[in-house]
Write a protein that holds these residues in place. Structure first.
Motif, mmCIF file in Angstrom:
data_model
loop_
_atom_site.group_PDB
_atom_site.id
_atom_site.type_symbol
_atom_site.label_atom_id
_atom_site.label_comp_id
_atom_site.label_asym_id
_atom_site.label_seq_id
_atom_site.Cartn_x
_atom_site.Cartn_y
_atom_site.Cartn_z
ATOM 1 N N ARG A 13 85.707 58.473 -41.551
ATOM 2 C CA ARG A 13 86.001 59.853 -41.953
ATOM 3 C C ARG A 13 84.905 60.435 -42.838
ATOM 4 O O ARG A 13 85.058 61.500 -43.411
ATOM 5 C CB ARG A 13 87.328 59.903 -42.707
ATOM 6 N N GLY A 14 83.793 59.717 -42.986
ATOM 7 C CA GLY A 14 82.724 60.163 -43.864
ATOM 8 C C GLY A 14 82.843 59.522 -45.231
ATOM 9 O O GLY A 14 83.607 58.573 -45.434
ATOM 10 N N LYS A 15 82.112 60.058 -46.203
ATOM 11 C CA LYS A 15 82.154 59.525 -47.561
ATOM 12 C C LYS A 15 83.384 60.068 -48.279
ATOM 13 O O LYS A 15 83.573 61.285 -48.380
ATOM 14 C CB LYS A 15 80.881 59.896 -48.320
ATOM 15 N N VAL A 16 84.211 59.162 -48.751
ATOM 16 C CA VAL A 16 85.488 59.544 -49.348
ATOM 17 C C VAL A 16 85.808 58.631 -50.522
ATOM 18 O O VAL A 16 85.139 57.626 -50.770
ATOM 19 C CB VAL A 16 86.643 59.449 -48.320
ATOM 20 N N VAL A 17 86.870 58.987 -51.224
ATOM 21 C CA VAL A 17 87.552 58.096 -52.156
ATOM 22 C C VAL A 17 88.870 57.741 -51.475
ATOM 23 O O VAL A 17 89.509 58.594 -50.864
ATOM 24 C CB VAL A 17 87.795 58.801 -53.507
ATOM 25 N N GLU A 18 89.258 56.487 -51.545
ATOM 26 C CA GLU A 18 90.462 56.054 -50.836
ATOM 27 C C GLU A 18 91.588 55.668 -51.783
ATOM 28 O O GLU A 18 91.352 55.181 -52.880
ATOM 29 C CB GLU A 18 90.169 54.831 -49.961
ATOM 30 N N GLU A 19 92.790 55.865 -51.300
ATOM 31 C CA GLU A 19 93.989 55.302 -51.915
ATOM 32 C C GLU A 19 94.823 54.692 -50.809
ATOM 33 O O GLU A 19 95.088 55.347 -49.798
ATOM 34 C CB GLU A 19 94.826 56.378 -52.614
ATOM 35 N N ILE A 20 95.197 53.441 -50.974
ATOM 36 C CA ILE A 20 96.120 52.819 -50.027
ATOM 37 C C ILE A 20 97.528 52.972 -50.585
ATOM 38 O O ILE A 20 97.806 52.608 -51.726
ATOM 39 C CB ILE A 20 95.764 51.347 -49.774
ATOM 40 N N TYR B 258 92.345 47.638 -39.308
ATOM 41 C CA TYR B 258 92.118 48.489 -38.144
ATOM 42 C C TYR B 258 93.404 49.261 -37.866
ATOM 43 O O TYR B 258 94.409 49.090 -38.558
ATOM 44 C CB TYR B 258 91.677 47.654 -36.933
ATOM 45 N N ASN B 259 93.367 50.134 -36.854
ATOM 46 C CA ASN B 259 94.509 51.012 -36.567
ATOM 47 C C ASN B 259 94.962 51.750 -37.824
ATOM 48 O O ASN B 259 96.162 51.852 -38.117
ATOM 49 C CB ASN B 259 95.693 50.222 -35.980
ATOM 50 N N VAL B 260 94.004 52.281 -38.559
ATOM 51 C CA VAL B 260 94.299 52.936 -39.829
ATOM 52 C C VAL B 260 94.889 54.321 -39.570
ATOM 53 O O VAL B 260 94.343 55.113 -38.799
ATOM 54 C CB VAL B 260 93.025 53.057 -40.690
ATOM 55 N N LYS B 261 96.011 54.616 -40.201
ATOM 56 C CA LYS B 261 96.613 55.949 -40.157
ATOM 57 C C LYS B 261 96.454 56.565 -41.536
ATOM 58 O O LYS B 261 96.830 55.948 -42.538
ATOM 59 C CB LYS B 261 98.088 55.865 -39.763
ATOM 60 N N ASP B 262 95.874 57.756 -41.570
ATOM 61 C CA ASP B 262 95.555 58.345 -42.864
ATOM 62 C C ASP B 262 95.720 59.854 -42.843
ATOM 63 O O ASP B 262 95.897 60.472 -41.799
ATOM 64 C CB ASP B 262 94.122 57.987 -43.272
ATOM 65 N N THR B 263 95.689 60.439 -44.027
ATOM 66 C CA THR B 263 95.598 61.883 -44.194
ATOM 67 C C THR B 263 94.467 62.144 -45.172
ATOM 68 O O THR B 263 94.148 61.302 -46.023
ATOM 69 C CB THR B 263 96.905 62.498 -44.726
ATOM 70 N N MET B 264 93.859 63.314 -45.050
ATOM 71 C CA MET B 264 92.737 63.669 -45.922
ATOM 72 C C MET B 264 93.156 64.770 -46.888
ATOM 73 O O MET B 264 93.803 65.745 -46.503
ATOM 74 C CB MET B 264 91.551 64.145 -45.082
ATOM 75 N N GLU B 265 92.795 64.578 -48.138
ATOM 76 C CA GLU B 265 93.034 65.579 -49.177
ATOM 77 C C GLU B 265 91.683 66.128 -49.613
ATOM 78 O O GLU B 265 90.906 65.440 -50.265
ATOM 79 C CB GLU B 265 93.763 64.938 -50.362
ATOM 80 N N GLU B 266 91.399 67.351 -49.205
ATOM 81 C CA GLU B 266 90.130 67.977 -49.575
ATOM 82 C C GLU B 266 90.173 68.427 -51.024
ATOM 83 O O GLU B 266 91.206 68.901 -51.514
ATOM 84 C CB GLU B 266 89.842 69.170 -48.658
ATOM 85 N N ARG B 267 89.036 68.275 -51.706
ATOM 86 C CA ARG B 267 88.931 68.710 -53.103
ATOM 87 C C ARG B 267 87.677 69.544 -53.264
ATOM 88 O O ARG B 267 86.624 69.212 -52.711
ATOM 89 C CB ARG B 267 88.900 67.501 -54.034
ATOM 90 N N ALA B 268 87.777 70.591 -54.029
ATOM 91 C CA ALA B 268 86.670 71.556 -54.136
ATOM 92 C C ALA B 268 85.431 70.947 -54.781
ATOM 93 O O ALA B 268 84.312 71.172 -54.313
ATOM 94 C CB ALA B 268 87.126 72.784 -54.932
ATOM 95 N N ASP B 269 85.593 70.215 -55.849
ATOM 96 C CA ASP B 269 84.448 69.732 -56.616
ATOM 97 C C ASP B 269 84.318 68.211 -56.624
ATOM 98 O O ASP B 269 83.681 67.645 -57.519
ATOM 99 C CB ASP B 269 84.539 70.250 -58.064
ATOM 100 N N ALA B 270 84.903 67.551 -55.658
ATOM 101 C CA ALA B 270 84.834 66.092 -55.614
ATOM 102 C C ALA B 270 84.981 65.641 -54.163
ATOM 103 O O ALA B 270 85.317 66.424 -53.280
ATOM 104 C CB ALA B 270 85.937 65.486 -56.476
ATOM 105 N N LEU B 271 84.719 64.366 -53.939
ATOM 106 C CA LEU B 271 84.877 63.813 -52.598
ATOM 107 C C LEU B 271 86.335 63.900 -52.148
ATOM 108 O O LEU B 271 87.250 63.825 -52.979
ATOM 109 C CB LEU B 271 84.443 62.345 -52.581
ATOM 110 N N PRO B 272 86.560 64.060 -50.852
ATOM 111 C CA PRO B 272 87.940 64.062 -50.356
ATOM 112 C C PRO B 272 88.613 62.719 -50.645
ATOM 113 O O PRO B 272 87.951 61.689 -50.769
ATOM 114 C CB PRO B 272 87.781 64.257 -48.842
#
Length: 199
Positions: free
Chosen positions: A31-38, A110-124
């Motif tokens: 998904r590109g460069k991100v910060v993750e939370e499991i 693998y088979n990762v299911k995720d959602t993306m939270e966009e942030r204005a001034d930080a990585l998603p």
């Protein structure tokens, strides 16, 4: 924290492979460069769906040191995250464990299911809601990177496997010695994939 107990039948390694609900360091993902939370229960679901999960060293699948099938690997998700308990019987790996040369945990998903939270001034933020566990590995020689993706050919087609890792200083005790008390307040304040050094 990884704890290593040296026993007559080998070495038992235990600790948290991953902490849920904590933001990771920036990682490069599909998904590109991100910060993750499991998210909580993602590992619980993965464990319930998994077949045999093997333990390797440095992601080298040519040698398996433990597995869920033979009872030498136990995985569970609790209120902190993914916890592993591994019994190692290989003499060379036991010696490395005694010397504190096992540097951390890594796992493949693998088979990762995720959602993306966009942030204005930080990585998603990539919220990982579900995943399948591919393997667990002990880090000895390689300096683990926080994220990597590879495409592996499996019987059912190509599978994109992402790896995550953490480095830590293990605590080592002999058989019968008390295991250090675990203070989870440190875990709750640390970054995902980074375990606190023992005090």
């Amino acid at each position: 924290m990884m704890h290593i107990e040296v026993r007559a039948d080998g070495a038992r390694l235990s600790g948290y492979v991953n902490v849920t609900e904590k933001k990771s360091r920036p990682v490069i993902t599909p998904r590109g460069k991100v910060v993750e939370e499991i998210e909580p229960r993602a590992f619980e679901g993965a464990i319930s769906r998994a077949g045999n999960i093997s333990v390797t060293v440095d992601h080298d699948s040519t040698h398996v040191y433990a597995s869920t099938d033979d009872g030498t690997l136990t995985l569970k998700e609790d209120a902190i995250g993914l916890h592993a308990d591994v019994l190692i019987k290989d003499k060379d790996l036991v010696e490395l464990a005694k010397k504190g040369k096992i540097r951390g945990w890594s796992f493949g998903m693998y088979n990762v299911k995720d959602t993306m939270e966009e942030r204005a001034d930080a990585l998603p933020i990539r919220h990982i809601q579900a995943l399948d566990l591919d393997h667990l590995t002990l880090v000895v020689k390689k300096c683990p990177i926080y994220s990597a993706t590879s495409v592996e050919l499996r019987a059912d087609g190509d599978v994109e496997v992402e790896t995550r890792a953490s480095l830590e200083e293990p605590t080592i005790t002999g058989a019968g010695e008390p295991k250090p008390a675990f203070d989870n307040s440190e875990f709750r304040s640390c970054l995902l994939y980074t375990s606190p050094s023992p005090r």
